[in-house]
Motif scaffolding. Sequence first.
Motif, PDB file in Angstrom:
ATOM      1  N   PRO A   1      -2.026  -0.082 -12.095  1.00 39.49           N
ATOM      2  CA  PRO A   1      -2.742  -0.657 -10.954  1.00 39.49           C
ATOM      3  C   PRO A   1      -2.475  -2.124 -10.762  1.00 39.49           C
ATOM      4  O   PRO A   1      -2.121  -2.627 -11.592  1.00 39.49           O
ATOM      5  CB  PRO A   1      -4.182  -0.266 -11.518  1.00 39.49           C
ATOM      6  CG  PRO A   1      -4.328   0.623 -12.393  1.00 39.49           C
ATOM      7  CD  PRO A   1      -2.953   0.762 -12.975  1.00 39.49           C
TER       8      PRO A   1
ATOM      9  N   ASP B   1       0.792  -1.182  -0.169  1.00 36.50           N
ATOM     10  CA  ASP B   1      -0.081  -0.122  -0.004  1.00 36.50           C
ATOM     11  C   ASP B   1       0.853   1.080  -0.109  1.00 36.50           C
ATOM     12  O   ASP B   1       0.358   2.348  -0.093  1.00 36.50           O
ATOM     13  CB  ASP B   1      -0.815  -0.026   1.134  1.00 36.50           C
ATOM     14  CG  ASP B   1      -1.851   0.857   0.994  1.00 36.50           C
ATOM     15  OD1 ASP B   1      -2.644   1.101   0.046  1.00 36.50           O
ATOM     16  OD2 ASP B   1      -2.189   1.803   2.274  1.00 36.50           O
ATOM     17  N   GLU B   2       2.220   0.901   0.393  1.00 39.71           N
ATOM     18  CA  GLU B   2       3.170   2.269   0.290  1.00 39.71           C
ATOM     19  C   GLU B   2       4.562   1.932   0.118  1.00 39.71           C
ATOM     20  O   GLU B   2       4.870   0.646   0.288  1.00 39.71           O
ATOM     21  CB  GLU B   2       2.762   3.202   1.752  1.00 39.71           C
ATOM     22  CG  GLU B   2       3.430   2.590   2.926  1.00 39.71           C
ATOM     23  CD  GLU B   2       2.809   3.357   4.137  1.00 39.71           C
ATOM     24  OE1 GLU B   2       1.841   4.245   4.006  1.00 39.71           O
ATOM     25  OE2 GLU B   2       3.350   2.986   5.188  1.00 39.71           O
TER      26      GLU B   2
ATOM     27  N   GLU C   1       0.298   5.851  -8.299  1.00 38.86           N
ATOM     28  CA  GLU C   1      -0.672   5.599  -9.412  1.00 38.86           C
ATOM     29  C   GLU C   1      -1.253   6.816 -10.147  1.00 38.86           C
ATOM     30  O   GLU C   1      -1.340   6.880 -11.206  1.00 38.86           O
ATOM     31  CB  GLU C   1      -2.031   4.654  -9.153  1.00 38.86           C
ATOM     32  CG  GLU C   1      -1.512   3.172  -8.789  1.00 38.86           C
ATOM     33  CD  GLU C   1      -2.740   2.399  -8.449  1.00 38.86           C
ATOM     34  OE1 GLU C   1      -3.746   2.686  -8.141  1.00 38.86           O
ATOM     35  OE2 GLU C   1      -2.414   1.114  -8.242  1.00 38.86           O
ATOM     36  N   ASP C   2      -1.626   7.849  -9.477  1.00 35.01           N
ATOM     37  CA  ASP C   2      -2.205   8.911  -9.714  1.00 35.01           C
ATOM     38  C   ASP C   2      -1.333   9.964 -10.295  1.00 35.01           C
ATOM     39  O   ASP C   2      -1.597  10.707 -11.203  1.00 35.01           O
ATOM     40  CB  ASP C   2      -2.839   9.727  -8.580  1.00 35.01           C
ATOM     41  CG  ASP C   2      -4.224   8.959  -8.201  1.00 35.01           C
ATOM     42  OD1 ASP C   2      -4.662   8.102  -8.787  1.00 35.01           O
ATOM     43  OD2 ASP C   2      -4.756   9.114  -6.993  1.00 35.01           O
TER      44      ASP C   2
ATOM     45  N   THR D   1       1.951   6.768  -0.474  1.00 33.11           N
ATOM     46  CA  THR D   1       0.937   5.759  -0.832  1.00 33.11           C
ATOM     47  C   THR D   1       0.901   5.161  -2.282  1.00 33.11           C
ATOM     48  O   THR D   1       1.273   5.938  -3.263  1.00 33.11           O
ATOM     49  CB  THR D   1      -0.646   6.281  -0.628  1.00 33.11           C
ATOM     50  OG1 THR D   1      -0.912   7.348  -1.627  1.00 33.11           O
ATOM     51  CG2 THR D   1      -0.638   6.856   0.810  1.00 33.11           C
ATOM     52  N   ARG D   2       0.309   4.046  -2.490  1.00 32.48           N
ATOM     53  CA  ARG D   2       0.374   3.548  -3.799  1.00 32.48           C
ATOM     54  C   ARG D   2      -0.595   4.246  -4.593  1.00 32.48           C
ATOM     55  O   ARG D   2      -0.157   4.546  -5.964  1.00 32.48           O
ATOM     56  CB  ARG D   2      -0.332   1.926  -3.915  1.00 32.48           C
ATOM     57  CG  ARG D   2      -0.907   1.328  -5.082  1.00 32.48           C
ATOM     58  CD  ARG D   2      -1.317   0.136  -4.917  1.00 32.48           C
ATOM     59  NE  ARG D   2      -0.739  -0.873  -4.742  1.00 32.48           N
ATOM     60  CZ  ARG D   2       0.263  -1.657  -5.798  1.00 32.48           C
ATOM     61  NH1 ARG D   2       0.118  -0.985  -6.999  1.00 32.48           N
ATOM     62  NH2 ARG D   2       0.768  -2.608  -5.630  1.00 32.48           N
ATOM     63  N   GLN D   3      -1.584   4.874  -4.050  1.00 32.70           N
ATOM     64  CA  GLN D   3      -2.627   5.740  -4.795  1.00 32.70           C
ATOM     65  C   GLN D   3      -1.801   6.819  -5.576  1.00 32.70           C
ATOM     66  O   GLN D   3      -2.176   7.335  -6.439  1.00 32.70           O
ATOM     67  CB  GLN D   3      -3.674   5.951  -3.972  1.00 32.70           C
ATOM     68  CG  GLN D   3      -4.772   6.711  -4.670  1.00 32.70           C
ATOM     69  CD  GLN D   3      -5.547   5.551  -5.784  1.00 32.70           C
ATOM     70  OE1 GLN D   3      -5.863   4.463  -5.444  1.00 32.70           O
ATOM     71  NE2 GLN D   3      -5.651   5.844  -6.972  1.00 32.70           N
ATOM     72  N   ALA D   4      -0.824   7.365  -4.575  1.00 27.84           N
ATOM     73  CA  ALA D   4      -0.370   8.502  -5.307  1.00 27.84           C
ATOM     74  C   ALA D   4       0.773   8.305  -6.138  1.00 27.84           C
ATOM     75  O   ALA D   4       0.735   8.970  -7.212  1.00 27.84           O
ATOM     76  CB  ALA D   4       0.576   9.311  -4.034  1.00 27.84           C
TER      77      ALA D   4
ATOM     78  N   SER E   1       0.161  11.458   0.187  1.00 25.97           N
ATOM     79  CA  SER E   1      -0.906  10.847  -0.436  1.00 25.97           C
ATOM     80  C   SER E   1      -1.145  11.239  -1.776  1.00 25.97           C
ATOM     81  O   SER E   1      -0.383  12.702  -2.077  1.00 25.97           O
ATOM     82  CB  SER E   1      -2.201  11.064   0.550  1.00 25.97           C
ATOM     83  OG  SER E   1      -2.507  12.350   0.478  1.00 25.97           O
ATOM     84  N   SER E   2      -2.108  11.138  -2.559  1.00 21.81           N
ATOM     85  CA  SER E   2      -2.523  11.817  -3.872  1.00 21.81           C
ATOM     86  C   SER E   2      -2.791  13.078  -3.688  1.00 21.81           C
ATOM     87  O   SER E   2      -2.153  14.055  -4.494  1.00 21.81           O
ATOM     88  CB  SER E   2      -3.621  11.103  -4.364  1.00 21.81           C
ATOM     89  OG  SER E   2      -3.501  11.378  -5.707  1.00 21.81           O
ATOM     90  N   SER E   3      -3.400  13.668  -2.743  1.00 17.84           N
ATOM     91  CA  SER E   3      -3.773  15.052  -2.411  1.00 17.84           C
ATOM     92  C   SER E   3      -2.512  15.999  -2.329  1.00 17.84           C
ATOM     93  O   SER E   3      -2.511  17.101  -2.775  1.00 17.84           O
ATOM     94  CB  SER E   3      -4.722  15.256  -1.354  1.00 17.84           C
ATOM     95  OG  SER E   3      -4.019  14.922   0.008  1.00 17.84           O
TER      96      SER E   3
END
Length: 90
Positions: free
Chosen positions: A45, A15-16, A38-39, A33-36, A82-84
């Motif tokens: 993914p 996850d990170e 990816e984004d 994070t993984r989401q960051a 994070s992505s933000s």
Amino acid sequence: MDVSDFVPGVSSDRDEVAFRLSGRMQGAACAITRQALEDHFWLPPGADAHRMLKTFADGQKRIAAIAERKSLTHPGQPVRLSSSDFATKR
């Protein structure tokens, strides 16, 4: 600011990616994070840990710059990106 000699590592749940900053903020524990990834860094993914580390390495300078800024606003605390944190503010 750069990422220190600490070898970045992927969490067991993938996850990170954890890393440490060098320079003035040496030893600051950080993670992205993984989401960051990816984004904002084109991590596909479902990518494996090896690909996560490659994507992290490719974006290392930008990641370290954001981590340093965030650590300056919260000194002495771990930094989790994070992505933000990478969103363009207009």
